[in-house]
Design an enzyme around this catalytic site. Structure first.
Site, PDB file in Angstrom:
ATOM      1  N   SER A   1      58.580  72.111  59.549  1.00  0.00           N
ATOM      2  CA  SER A   1      59.119  70.802  59.183  1.00  0.00           C
ATOM      3  C   SER A   1      58.648  69.816  60.239  1.00  0.00           C
ATOM      4  O   SER A   1      58.262  70.218  61.350  1.00  0.00           O
ATOM      5  CB  SER A   1      60.652  70.861  59.168  1.00  0.00           C
ATOM      6  OG  SER A   1      61.228  69.574  59.133  1.00  0.00           O
TER       7      SER A   1
ATOM      8  N   TYR B   1      68.909  73.465  62.863  1.00  0.00           N
ATOM      9  CA  TYR B   1      67.725  73.300  62.029  1.00  0.00           C
ATOM     10  C   TYR B   1      66.505  72.947  62.879  1.00  0.00           C
ATOM     11  O   TYR B   1      65.430  73.556  62.735  1.00  0.00           O
ATOM     12  CB  TYR B   1      67.977  72.205  60.993  1.00  0.00           C
ATOM     13  CG  TYR B   1      66.846  71.983  60.024  1.00  0.00           C
ATOM     14  CD1 TYR B   1      66.650  72.846  58.956  1.00  0.00           C
ATOM     15  CD2 TYR B   1      65.966  70.905  60.166  1.00  0.00           C
ATOM     16  CE1 TYR B   1      65.607  72.644  58.052  1.00  0.00           C
ATOM     17  CE2 TYR B   1      64.928  70.698  59.273  1.00  0.00           C
ATOM     18  CZ  TYR B   1      64.759  71.569  58.222  1.00  0.00           C
ATOM     19  OH  TYR B   1      63.720  71.365  57.336  1.00  0.00           O
TER      20      TYR B   1
END
Length: 253
Positions: A144, A157
Site C-alpha cells: 500500500s 495497518y
C-alpha cells in the site's frame, strides 16, 4: 487480448472482491488458469462466473491466509487441479480498526498483522518451493502507499504494509539468481469496499481523499490489476525487489 499467460497458473488471494477480483480477471483474460482464494466465499461466485463466461478457467478455494493449514490446502488444490504454479498475487488484507497508536488494541494489532503480514509470509513460504523447483515464477505482494508513508490513526495497518515492503525486498534478493522474481504493488486510494468502509461512503470524506490525489480522482481496481500482470510478464523480466506505487502520484507529492 493477447494470451501471454496461456498454459500458466496464477493464485490470487483476496480474489472475490476489489483489487483481487480485478486481478483474477486480468490473469484469466491473458490465458492463465486462476485459483481464486478468499476467506469469504462470494455466494454469487461473481469472479468465477465472469472468468468462465469469458471462456477462462478458474476454481475457488476458501482460505484464511493467517492459517498455515489453509495455505497448504490452497497450494495442494492448485496442484491437484492444474499441476503447477507460475504466478501468485498475495493480495488478501484488512484495514483493521482505526485508532491512535496508544489506543490501538492488542487484538486489532495482532489480527491486522496476522492477515496482512504473516499471511503474505505464509503464502510465500509455501509458494516459493514449487516455483524454485520449476526454476521460474513470479510473486507480487500487495502492500500500500501506507507501506511507503505514514497515516495517522492506522498504526497496525501502516506497520503491516511497511513490513510487507521489507519482506518483499528480502525475499527478492534471496531468489534473484534462482529464477523467481518478487515485487510489491502499493495502491493508493482505490475505489473498493475497503475505501467505502473508511469513508462510510460519505461524499465529503471521499472528496477529501480525492483532493489529495494529484490526478484528481480515485483509482480503479483494474488499474492496479494491470500493474500486477505487467510485473508478472516477461516485459518486467529485469524488475525484482521493487515496491511499485499505483497511486495517481500521491507519494510523489
Amino acid at each position: 487480448m493477447e494470451k501471454i499467460f496461456e498454459n500458466k497458473v496464477a493464485i490470487v488471494t483476496g480474489g472475490s472482491f476489489g483489487i483481487g477480483q480485478a486481478t483474477a480477471l486480468a490473469f484469466a483474460r491473458r490465458g492463465a488458469k486462476v485459483v481464486v482464494a478468499d476467506w469469504i466465499e462470494d455466494n454469487e461466485q461473481a469472479t468465477l462466473r465472469q472468468i468462465k463466461a469469458e471462456g477462462g478457467e478458474a476454481l475457488f478455494v476458501k482460505c484464511d491466509v493467517s492459517n498455515a493449514g489453509d495455505i497448504t490446502d490452497m497450494i495442494d488444490k492448485t496442484f491437484s487441479a492444474y499441476g503447477r504454479l507460475d504466478f501468485a498475487f498475495n493480495n488478501a488484507g484488512i484495514e483493521g480498526v482505526s485508532a491512535l497508536t496508544h489506543e490501538c488494541t492488542q487484538d486489532n494489532w495482532e489480527r491486522t498483522l496476522a492477515i496482512n503480514l504473516t499471511g503474505i509470509w505464509l503464502c510465500m513460504k509455501h509458494e516459493l518451493p514449487h516455483m524454485l523447483k520449476q526454476g521460474k515464477g513470479v510473486i507480487v505482494n500487495c502492500a500500500s502507499i501506507a507501506g511507503l508513508i505514514g497515516f495517522p490513526g492506522l498504526p497496525a495497518y501502516v506497520a503491516s504494509k511497511h513490513a510487507v515492503v521489507g519482506l518483499t525486498k528480502t525475499a527478492a534478493l534471496e531468489n534473484a539468481k534462482l529464477g523467481v522474481r518478487i515485487n510489491a504493488v502499493c495502491p493508493g486510494v482505490i475505489r473498493t469496499s475497503m475505501v467505502d468502509r473508511i469513508t462510510g461512503k460519505d461524499k465529503v470524506a471521499e472528496q477529501q481523499f480525492i483532493s489529495m490525489e494529484p490526478v484528481g480522482r480515485m483509482g480503479e481496481p483494474a488499474e492496479v490489476a494491470e500493474a500486477v500482470v505487467w510485473l508478472c510478464s516477461d516485459a518486467a523480466s529485469f524488475v525484482t525487489g521493487h515496491a511499485m506505487p499505483v497511486d495517481g502520484g500521491w507519494t510523489a507529492s
